[in-house]
Design an enzyme around this catalytic site. Sequence first.
Site, PDB file in Angstrom:
ATOM      1  N   ASN A 203       0.762  -1.329  -0.039  1.00 53.55           N
ATOM      2  CA  ASN A 203      -0.052  -0.133   0.062  1.00 53.55           C
ATOM      3  C   ASN A 203       0.777   1.420   0.007  1.00 53.55           C
ATOM      4  O   ASN A 203       2.162   1.023  -0.038  1.00 53.55           O
ATOM      5  CB  ASN A 203      -1.101  -0.081   1.185  1.00 53.55           C
ATOM      6  CG  ASN A 203      -0.098   0.106   2.519  1.00 53.55           C
ATOM      7  OD1 ASN A 203       0.436   1.046   2.964  1.00 53.55           O
ATOM      8  ND2 ASN A 203      -0.551  -1.152   3.357  1.00 53.55           N
ATOM      9  N   ASP A 271      -5.333  -5.996   5.230  1.00 57.07           N
ATOM     10  CA  ASP A 271      -6.231  -6.713   5.885  1.00 57.07           C
ATOM     11  C   ASP A 271      -6.058  -8.197   5.182  1.00 57.07           C
ATOM     12  O   ASP A 271      -6.746  -9.016   6.066  1.00 57.07           O
ATOM     13  CB  ASP A 271      -7.515  -6.099   5.585  1.00 57.07           C
ATOM     14  CG  ASP A 271      -7.637  -4.801   6.446  1.00 57.07           C
ATOM     15  OD1 ASP A 271      -7.186  -4.585   7.615  1.00 57.07           O
ATOM     16  OD2 ASP A 271      -8.356  -3.631   5.833  1.00 57.07           O
ATOM     17  N   LYS A 281       8.919 -17.728  -9.113  1.00 56.79           N
ATOM     18  CA  LYS A 281       8.283 -16.544  -9.504  1.00 56.79           C
ATOM     19  C   LYS A 281       7.134 -17.135 -10.598  1.00 56.79           C
ATOM     20  O   LYS A 281       7.469 -18.019 -11.410  1.00 56.79           O
ATOM     21  CB  LYS A 281       9.182 -15.754 -10.579  1.00 56.79           C
ATOM     22  CG  LYS A 281       8.747 -14.593 -11.040  1.00 56.79           C
ATOM     23  CD  LYS A 281       9.858 -13.940 -11.953  1.00 56.79           C
ATOM     24  CE  LYS A 281       9.467 -12.860 -12.694  1.00 56.79           C
ATOM     25  NZ  LYS A 281      10.381 -12.242 -13.865  1.00 56.79           N
ATOM     26  N   PHE A 315      -4.633   4.192  14.572  1.00 56.36           N
ATOM     27  CA  PHE A 315      -4.732   5.264  13.435  1.00 56.36           C
ATOM     28  C   PHE A 315      -6.195   4.598  12.619  1.00 56.36           C
ATOM     29  O   PHE A 315      -6.338   3.404  12.414  1.00 56.36           O
ATOM     30  CB  PHE A 315      -3.848   5.476  12.289  1.00 56.36           C
ATOM     31  CG  PHE A 315      -2.691   6.595  12.841  1.00 56.36           C
ATOM     32  CD1 PHE A 315      -2.000   6.147  14.048  1.00 56.36           C
ATOM     33  CD2 PHE A 315      -2.559   7.543  12.357  1.00 56.36           C
ATOM     34  CE1 PHE A 315      -0.745   7.039  14.466  1.00 56.36           C
ATOM     35  CE2 PHE A 315      -1.626   8.580  12.451  1.00 56.36           C
ATOM     36  CZ  PHE A 315      -0.853   8.451  13.548  1.00 56.36           C
ATOM     37  N   LYS A 329     -13.797   1.988  15.169  1.00 55.46           N
ATOM     38  CA  LYS A 329     -12.870   1.097  15.323  1.00 55.46           C
ATOM     39  C   LYS A 329     -12.006   1.379  16.721  1.00 55.46           C
ATOM     40  O   LYS A 329     -11.554   0.574  17.385  1.00 55.46           O
ATOM     41  CB  LYS A 329     -11.623   1.723  14.146  1.00 55.46           C
ATOM     42  CG  LYS A 329     -12.002   1.163  12.875  1.00 55.46           C
ATOM     43  CD  LYS A 329     -10.757   1.850  11.914  1.00 55.46           C
ATOM     44  CE  LYS A 329     -11.196   1.267  10.462  1.00 55.46           C
ATOM     45  NZ  LYS A 329     -10.588   1.901   9.523  1.00 55.46           N
ATOM     46  N   LYS A 333     -11.733  -2.158  18.727  1.00 54.00           N
ATOM     47  CA  LYS A 333     -10.377  -2.668  19.180  1.00 54.00           C
ATOM     48  C   LYS A 333     -10.004  -2.395  20.347  1.00 54.00           C
ATOM     49  O   LYS A 333      -8.848  -2.552  20.916  1.00 54.00           O
ATOM     50  CB  LYS A 333      -9.177  -2.028  18.181  1.00 54.00           C
ATOM     51  CG  LYS A 333      -9.886  -2.397  16.753  1.00 54.00           C
ATOM     52  CD  LYS A 333      -8.541  -1.823  15.564  1.00 54.00           C
ATOM     53  CE  LYS A 333      -9.062  -2.105  14.173  1.00 54.00           C
ATOM     54  NZ  LYS A 333      -8.061  -2.528  13.231  1.00 54.00           N
TER      55      LYS A 333
HETATM   56  O1  PMT Z   1       3.233   6.095   6.414  1.00 53.50           O
HETATM   57  P1  PMT Z   1       2.608   7.536   5.813  1.00 53.50           P
HETATM   58  O2  PMT Z   1       3.053   7.653   4.400  1.00 53.50           O
HETATM   59  O3  PMT Z   1       3.293   8.690   6.606  1.00 53.50           O
HETATM   60  O4  PMT Z   1       1.179   7.687   5.782  1.00 53.50           O
HETATM   61  C1  PMT Z   1       0.400   7.513   7.137  1.00 53.50           C
HETATM   62  C2  PMT Z   1      -0.886   6.718   7.226  1.00 53.50           C
HETATM   63  C3  PMT Z   1      -1.726   7.161   6.382  1.00 53.50           C
HETATM   64  C4  PMT Z   1      -0.724   5.214   6.804  1.00 53.50           C
HETATM   65  C5  PMT Z   1      -1.272   6.825   8.872  1.00 53.50           C
HETATM   66  O5  PMT Z   1      -1.461   8.162   9.119  1.00 53.50           O
HETATM   67  C6  PMT Z   1      -2.320   5.832   9.016  1.00 53.50           C
HETATM   68  O6  PMT Z   1      -3.596   6.441   8.817  1.00 53.50           O
HETATM   69  N1  PMT Z   1      -2.134   4.794   9.418  1.00 53.50           N
HETATM   70  C7  PMT Z   1      -3.224   3.707   9.659  1.00 53.50           C
HETATM   71  C8  PMT Z   1      -3.335   2.928   8.397  1.00 53.50           C
HETATM   72  C9  PMT Z   1      -4.473   1.790   8.569  1.00 53.50           C
HETATM   73  O7  PMT Z   1      -4.203   0.534   8.394  1.00 53.50           O
HETATM   74  O8  PMT Z   1      -5.645   2.294   8.756  1.00 53.50           O
HETATM   75  P2  PMT Z   1      -6.830   1.236   9.036  1.00 53.50           P
HETATM   76  O9  PMT Z   1      -7.935   2.007   9.307  1.00 53.50           O
HETATM   77  O10 PMT Z   1      -7.206   0.229   8.144  1.00 53.50           O
HETATM   78  O11 PMT Z   1      -6.517   0.204  10.618  1.00 53.50           O
HETATM   79  C10 PMT Z   1      -7.053   0.660  11.846  1.00 53.50           C
HETATM   80  C11 PMT Z   1      -5.981   0.465  12.967  1.00 53.50           C
HETATM   81  O12 PMT Z   1      -5.841  -0.790  12.901  1.00 53.50           O
HETATM   82  C12 PMT Z   1      -4.595   1.077  12.353  1.00 53.50           C
HETATM   83  O13 PMT Z   1      -3.853   1.532  13.611  1.00 53.50           O
HETATM   84  C13 PMT Z   1      -3.660  -0.373  11.940  1.00 53.50           C
HETATM   85  O14 PMT Z   1      -2.375  -0.180  12.193  1.00 53.50           O
HETATM   86  C14 PMT Z   1      -4.343  -1.269  12.688  1.00 53.50           C
HETATM   87  N2  PMT Z   1      -4.661  -2.497  12.158  1.00 53.50           N
HETATM   88  C15 PMT Z   1      -5.156  -2.740  10.683  1.00 53.50           C
HETATM   89  C16 PMT Z   1      -5.415  -3.752  10.303  1.00 53.50           C
HETATM   90  C17 PMT Z   1      -4.634  -4.793  10.945  1.00 53.50           C
HETATM   91  N3  PMT Z   1      -4.924  -6.230  10.362  1.00 53.50           N
HETATM   92  N4  PMT Z   1      -4.099  -5.008  11.998  1.00 53.50           N
HETATM   93  C18 PMT Z   1      -4.053  -3.699  12.603  1.00 53.50           C
HETATM   94  O15 PMT Z   1      -3.320  -3.641  13.885  1.00 53.50           O
END
Ligand code: PMT
Length: 393
Positions: A203, A271, A281, A315, A329, A333
């Site tokens: 991503n 996810d 490959k 985040f 979230k 969580k």
């Molecule tokens: O890295 P940069 O280029 O500076 O960009 C920053 C950012 C946009 C990546 C950052 O600001 C941000 O938004 N990070 C969270 C990205 C994310 O995965 O968001 P989410 O809404 O899908 O997940 C919610 C939270 O669960 C996040 O804290 C994530 O780390 C966590 N998560 C998600 C999926 C998963 N399988 N396990 C997790 O722990």
Amino acid sequence: MKFIIGVSGGIAIYKVVDLVRKFKKRGDEVRVVMTKAATKFVTPELFREISLEPVMTDVFGNDETAAHIKWTKWCDAMIIAPATANVIGKLSSGIADEALTTVAIAMTKPLIVVPAMNEAMYNSAAVTANLSTLKTRGVKIIDPSKGELACGGEGVGRLPESEEIVKQVDKILSQKKTLFGKKIIVTAGGTREPIDPVRYIGNRSSGKMGHAIAKAAADRGAQVVLVTTSNLTPPENVRVINVESAEQMRYIVNAEFEMSDAVIMSAAVADYRVAEPATQKIKKNSDTLTLELVKNPDILFELGQKKNHQILIGFAAETQTVEENAIAKLKKKNLDMIVANDVTAKGAGFAVDTNIVTLITSKGLNSYPQMQKSEVAEIILNELEKFLTNDKN
Ligand code: PMT
């Protein structure tokens, strides 16, 4: 200020006599703890006379019981000067075999180490590795200066002059060390889920947000573990663990979790991952290719289930109904705070130096204008500090 000065056995000890005088002259209080080797160079009486305080040379036989603990409670900071290779090695390994190392290991306040030794010793792999271990634990190092060495010749390894040490100590202590003694795990970057040995599903996360948080936390004196997929140069004074996939990130975060005070998950964790990545490959033999994806574990959700004293900050990368989704979230969580960002907004989200965030807790939300990611990091840490202060554990 109240300083403990830890003196180990190096020829540069004569400069420390002057250092103690300088601190005393401007009204600071100073207590000296000496290694046995240091007492071969100067007597404890000399330091007693100039500091007008007791000098500790042994953990036993002091006027008070558990003096080493009482001293650490009394002081504002400890400075070890000169710090020999031997003492640096012991500090890095957690050895507490003498008064100086016992006081140092009990320190919960800023610890400043000023190495002084022969250049070859200073540049040795062992001393380099030990100093870097100390840095990752939040210990501050004042670099030795270059010049004439006691063993002959010129080189790096001289104890800086006492004025310079005072100046650097003041600079270090003027920085906010509000997270000293706290261990914080920060995740950064986008995970890479392998398709075959060459390709992956990834991503747009660059790691900039997470690296900014790690830097800000280290600057506040925290012991930071940065679990990152990013190629960015990592900030100083953090322990960096490079990972690629969500599974790897989960493994490391879990291994570090129990002893941590907080986790800040800014990483963009995939996810889904490919159910069975090819071992070779994949050849382009057909016009279409179907990959079966399976759900990745949700690292943050799992932490939310098992947290005891840890503060969890997540985040939320959203593209629509940002706050609503982020609040869902936060609850699902079991987080203490979530940082919502609209990753489609200009100047926010992936790979840029700025972000536009809303901080959401169970008490409400606060929206901020566009700011540098370094500034976003500061406001997140300000909130984290409030949680940690209320934390009774
Ligand atoms: O890295 P940069 O280029 O500076 O960009 C920053 C950012 C946009 C990546 C950052 O600001 C941000 O938004 N990070 C969270 C990205 C994310 O995965 O968001 P989410 O809404 O899908 O997940 C919610 C939270 O669960 C996040 O804290 C994530 O780390 C966590 N998560 C998600 C999926 C998963 N399988 N396990 C997790 O722990």
